[in-house]
Design a protein around this motif. Structure first.
Motif, PDB file in Angstrom:
ATOM      1  N   GLY A  19      10.223   5.047  -3.229  1.00 21.91           N
ATOM      2  CA  GLY A  19      10.093   4.021  -4.259  1.00 21.91           C
ATOM      3  C   GLY A  19      10.203   4.554  -5.676  1.00 21.91           C
ATOM      4  O   GLY A  19      11.030   4.073  -6.467  1.00 21.91           O
ATOM      5  N   HIS A  54      11.452   0.183  -1.742  1.00 23.44           N
ATOM      6  CA  HIS A  54      10.939   0.271  -3.110  1.00 23.44           C
ATOM      7  C   HIS A  54       9.414   0.395  -3.147  1.00 23.44           C
ATOM      8  O   HIS A  54       8.862   0.858  -4.141  1.00 23.44           O
ATOM      9  CB  HIS A  54      11.404  -0.916  -3.939  1.00 23.44           C
ATOM     10  N   ARG A  55       8.754  -0.013  -2.073  1.00 20.40           N
ATOM     11  CA  ARG A  55       7.299   0.145  -2.001  1.00 20.40           C
ATOM     12  C   ARG A  55       6.893   1.435  -1.285  1.00 20.40           C
ATOM     13  O   ARG A  55       5.716   1.765  -1.229  1.00 20.40           O
ATOM     14  CB  ARG A  55       6.693  -1.055  -1.292  1.00 20.40           C
ATOM     15  N   HIS A  56       7.858   2.146  -0.748  1.00 16.83           N
ATOM     16  CA  HIS A  56       7.585   3.384  -0.029  1.00 16.83           C
ATOM     17  C   HIS A  56       7.043   4.426  -1.015  1.00 16.83           C
ATOM     18  O   HIS A  56       7.571   4.589  -2.103  1.00 16.83           O
ATOM     19  CB  HIS A  56       8.877   3.893   0.629  1.00 16.83           C
ATOM     20  N   PRO A  57       5.975   5.151  -0.635  1.00 14.46           N
ATOM     21  CA  PRO A  57       5.367   6.112  -1.567  1.00 14.46           C
ATOM     22  C   PRO A  57       6.286   7.266  -1.971  1.00 14.46           C
ATOM     23  O   PRO A  57       6.167   7.791  -3.081  1.00 14.46           O
ATOM     24  CB  PRO A  57       4.139   6.635  -0.817  1.00 14.46           C
ATOM     25  N   THR A  83      13.253   3.804  -8.361  1.00 17.12           N
ATOM     26  CA  THR A  83      12.917   3.154  -9.631  1.00 17.12           C
ATOM     27  C   THR A  83      13.392   3.993 -10.801  1.00 17.12           C
ATOM     28  O   THR A  83      13.984   3.465 -11.754  1.00 17.12           O
ATOM     29  CB  THR A  83      11.402   2.912  -9.719  1.00 17.12           C
ATOM     30  N   HIS A 123      15.030  -3.712   1.222  1.00 19.74           N
ATOM     31  CA  HIS A 123      14.936  -3.438  -0.212  1.00 19.74           C
ATOM     32  C   HIS A 123      13.470  -3.380  -0.656  1.00 19.74           C
ATOM     33  O   HIS A 123      13.062  -2.449  -1.346  1.00 19.74           O
ATOM     34  CB  HIS A 123      15.696  -4.508  -0.993  1.00 19.74           C
ATOM     35  N   HIS A 124      12.697  -4.359  -0.254  1.00 25.59           N
ATOM     36  CA  HIS A 124      11.278  -4.373  -0.639  1.00 25.59           C
ATOM     37  C   HIS A 124      10.522  -3.217   0.010  1.00 25.59           C
ATOM     38  O   HIS A 124       9.676  -2.589  -0.627  1.00 25.59           O
ATOM     39  CB  HIS A 124      10.631  -5.709  -0.265  1.00 25.59           C
ATOM     40  N   TRP A 125      10.818  -2.924   1.264  1.00 21.58           N
ATOM     41  CA  TRP A 125      10.131  -1.836   1.959  1.00 21.58           C
ATOM     42  C   TRP A 125      10.401  -0.494   1.285  1.00 21.58           C
ATOM     43  O   TRP A 125       9.477   0.268   1.029  1.00 21.58           O
ATOM     44  CB  TRP A 125      10.565  -1.783   3.426  1.00 21.58           C
ATOM     45  N   ARG A 153      14.497  -7.535   2.976  1.00 23.28           N
ATOM     46  CA  ARG A 153      13.302  -6.939   3.587  1.00 23.28           C
ATOM     47  C   ARG A 153      13.318  -5.417   3.434  1.00 23.28           C
ATOM     48  O   ARG A 153      12.318  -4.804   3.066  1.00 23.28           O
ATOM     49  CB  ARG A 153      13.262  -7.337   5.059  1.00 23.28           C
TER      50      ARG A 153
END
Length: 89
Positions: A18, A12-15, A22, A8-10, A6
């Protein structure tokens, strides 16, 4: 990544975080602007710490550690974007 899917996904999607993560995971490099900001923050935080610490030997140790950290950090690769290059201007 391995501790919490959870999180990890948060992250990586953080503006903010993320794109940094990446870039590091795919290219093992940082953008020049990110590197510059990080170096400034390292200098400011160590300068503040050195100012606040009362013991001379600790001030010297912090200064040495800051120099080593900056030398190491400066060696990290930078992502070169074609639009940033001089011949494209």
């Amino acid at each position: 990544m391995r501790g919490s899917e959870r999180f990890h996904h948060w992250i990586h999607r953080h503006p903010t975080f993320g794109p940094l993560l990446t870039d590091w995971q795919q290219k093992r490099a940082l953008r020049r602007s990110v590197k510059r900001k990080a170096m400034v923050m390292i200098i400011v935080s160590f300068a503040f710490s050195i100012y606040c610490v009362p013991m001379e030997w600790l001030k010297i140790a912090l200064l040495v550690f800051a120099i080593v950290l900056l030398l190491w950090f400066n060696r990290l690769p930078v992502i070169e974007h074609l639009a940033d290059r001089e011949e494209n201007h």
